[in-house]
Design an enzyme around this catalytic site. Structure first.
Site: not given
Length: 295
Positions: A6, A80-82, A85
């Site tokens: 990411s 958003n990816e964080l 995850s």
């Protein structure tokens, strides 16, 4: 057996170095083991829906590396990816990694339980490698990985992280091959400057297509455009062709002048804020004006 990286595309020079030196040459991982949207052969195939593909990859990934930088912290996609995850993986399999332009005191809750490592620190990189080795059950060859770590750290010193953002933004508008498709080029390099302009103008609006009729809000966006370095690089389209916006001037109240010749009075504005799909635009409906003659 997959690593999801990411990251912000503006940091891809550092990311590419990390993938090549540490993951591929050092740990001998292949492209099939690495998901990284900025690198050819490691990301999303043409024609696939980007948000759905990212969700799919996160669900089947083994380790997520959060490559935290100043660019990362201002990117909606990255944040958003964080969040995703932490939902899909156990904490121990989500590893925050600090790029050279950020420190531990800048990352808030990510610094809990000493989870973070510093990318420029050799001992931290060794900890990361041991973590990846244990999780993916790899056989580690120290005579192979140690020289690659040294090479990585040395080359990392030569990357000017203070100017990397400006350099990458400049490159968005450099076309080495004039035959290259403009829309494909913009998509590959991400529309980061335009995304930031929309966020500055409408910080409370999420990803969607929005209609604005409030003149103050319309003027706010156009005013932000006048201050943007994007002027001269944005196109506008109208009946009969298209042109670059080289100047945008507020004459009075709600009257705007484009390139010193095209006078418009906006009555309605639509904008698309879809950074995850990179489908962003501004659509302005203008008041119909009668023909006029300049003496």
């Amino acid at each position: 057996m997959k690593i999801f990286i990411s990251h912000s595309s503006l940091d891809k020079k550092i990311i590419n170095l990390f993938v090549e030196k540490i993951l591929k040459l050092g740990l001998e991982l292949t492209s099939e083991n690495i998901f990284c949207t900025s690198l050819d052969g490691h990301g999303i195939s043409s024609g696939l829906d980007i948000p759905n593909q990212i969700r799919t990859e996160l669900k089947v990934t083994t380790i997520v590396l959060l490559m935290i930088s100043k660019n990362y912290k201002t990117s909606e996609i990255c944040l958003n990816e964080l969040g995703a995850s932490w939902i899909y993986l156990d904490n121990g399999k989500v590893i925050p990694i600090l790029l050279p332009d950020v420190d531990f005191d800048e990352i808030g809750f990510l610094n809990r339980n000493n989870l973070c490592i510093k990318l420029s620190d050799k001992s931290d990189i060794n900890k990361l490698i041991e973590n990846i080795k244990g999780t993916l059950d790899l056989s580690l060859k120290h005579d192979v990985i140690n020289p690659k770590i040294d090479e990585f750290i040395e080359e990392l010193k030569n990357i000017d992280t203070n100017n990397i953002n400006n350099i990458e933004v400049e490159n968005l508008f450099k076309f080495e091959d004039e035959s290259k498709d403009d829309s494909r080029y913009c998509f590959d390099n991400r529309l980061i400057p335009f995304h930031k302009l929309l966020n500055k103008s409408f910080p409370n609006y999420g990803e969607n297509i929005h209609k604005i009729v409030d003149k103050k809000l319309i003027n706010r966006l156009l005013s932000n455009c006048t201050e943007s370095t994007l002027l001269g690089k944005l196109d506008y389209y109208f009946s009969g062709g298209d042109m670059h916006i080289n100047s945008l001037t507020n004459l009075n109240d709600n009257i705007w002048l484009i390139n010193g010749v095209w006078e418009i009075e906006p009555v309605e504005l639509w904008f698309s804020k879809y950074v995850s799909n990179q489908l962003e635009f501004i659509l302005i409906k203008i008041k119909k004006s009668p023909p006029f003659i300049i003496q």
